[in-house]
Write a protein that holds these residues in place. Structure first.
Motif, PDB file in Angstrom:
ATOM      1  N   GLU A  80      52.465 -34.372  15.542  1.00  0.00           N
ATOM      2  CA  GLU A  80      53.390 -33.359  16.853  1.00  0.00           C
ATOM      3  C   GLU A  80      52.141 -33.439  17.431  1.00  0.00           C
ATOM      4  N   ASP A  82      56.275 -40.870  19.937  1.00  0.00           N
ATOM      5  CA  ASP A  82      56.933 -40.648  20.828  1.00  0.00           C
ATOM      6  C   ASP A  82      56.265 -40.755  22.064  1.00  0.00           C
ATOM      7  N   THR A  83      55.194 -40.755  21.992  1.00  0.00           N
ATOM      8  CA  THR A  83      54.220 -40.973  23.636  1.00  0.00           C
ATOM      9  C   THR A  83      54.712 -42.223  24.435  1.00  0.00           C
ATOM     10  N   ARG A 143      56.560 -29.882  26.531  1.00  0.00           N
ATOM     11  CA  ARG A 143      56.924 -30.566  25.692  1.00  0.00           C
ATOM     12  C   ARG A 143      56.144 -31.125  24.449  1.00  0.00           C
ATOM     13  N   THR A 144      56.420 -30.617  22.801  1.00  0.00           N
ATOM     14  CA  THR A 144      56.406 -31.330  21.785  1.00  0.00           C
ATOM     15  C   THR A 144      56.789 -32.298  21.011  1.00  0.00           C
ATOM     16  N   SER A 145      55.927 -32.855  21.203  1.00  0.00           N
ATOM     17  CA  SER A 145      56.901 -34.762  20.297  1.00  0.00           C
ATOM     18  C   SER A 145      56.203 -35.235  19.165  1.00  0.00           C
ATOM     19  N   MET A 146      56.088 -36.312  18.393  1.00  0.00           N
ATOM     20  CA  MET A 146      55.178 -36.696  17.325  1.00  0.00           C
ATOM     21  C   MET A 146      54.473 -37.998  18.586  1.00  0.00           C
ATOM     22  N   GLN A 170      51.967 -30.874  21.387  1.00  0.00           N
ATOM     23  CA  GLN A 170      52.265 -30.377  22.218  1.00  0.00           C
ATOM     24  C   GLN A 170      51.210 -30.317  24.223  1.00  0.00           C
ATOM     25  N   CYS A 197      52.918 -38.319  28.182  1.00  0.00           N
ATOM     26  CA  CYS A 197      54.182 -37.672  27.728  1.00  0.00           C
ATOM     27  C   CYS A 197      55.335 -38.338  28.092  1.00  0.00           C
ATOM     28  N   ARG A 198      55.966 -38.530  27.423  1.00  0.00           N
ATOM     29  CA  ARG A 198      57.254 -39.614  27.375  1.00  0.00           C
ATOM     30  C   ARG A 198      58.286 -38.370  28.669  1.00  0.00           C
ATOM     31  N   GLY A 199      57.117 -37.166  28.716  1.00  0.00           N
ATOM     32  CA  GLY A 199      58.611 -35.852  29.503  1.00  0.00           C
ATOM     33  C   GLY A 199      58.452 -35.750  31.380  1.00  0.00           C
TER      34      GLY A 199
END
Length: 90
Positions: A29, A43-44, A37-40, A31, A57-59
């Motif tokens: 993960e 998920d990028t 945003r925190t994700s694995m 940040q 970052c997907r966000g």
């Protein structure tokens, strides 16, 4: 060897870092420094081109990580991440 500052050289971290970095990278993960945003890493958004890849970052779309390999070196830039969290095997 003890010294006045309570530290040893970076070679002392070789074992722990080897254990830590030998994990399935997609389960790590991260940040984002830009939006928090925190994700694995799985998920990028990954972009290939040039000599390497860029993970965004997907966000917010900020660059999280870049990996570039040349004939003599590999460079990993994680300046877009405030931290990485590595899962430990139970």
């Amino acid at each position: 060897m003890d010294n006045d500052y309570g530290y040893v050289d970076g070679n002392a971290a070789a074992g722990p870092l080897q254990e830590l970095l030998a994990v399935e990278a997609t389960t790590v993960e991260g940040q984002c420094t830009s939006c928090g945003r925190t994700s694995m890493l799985a998920d990028t958004r990954v972009y290939f081109g040039g000599p390497g890849l860029v993970m965004r970052c997907r966000g917010c779309g900020a660059e999280l990580l870049s990996l570039v390999t040349t004939p003599t070196t590999t460079r990993l830039d994680v300046s877009g991440l405030t931290c990485l969290t590595f899962p430990l095997e139970a």
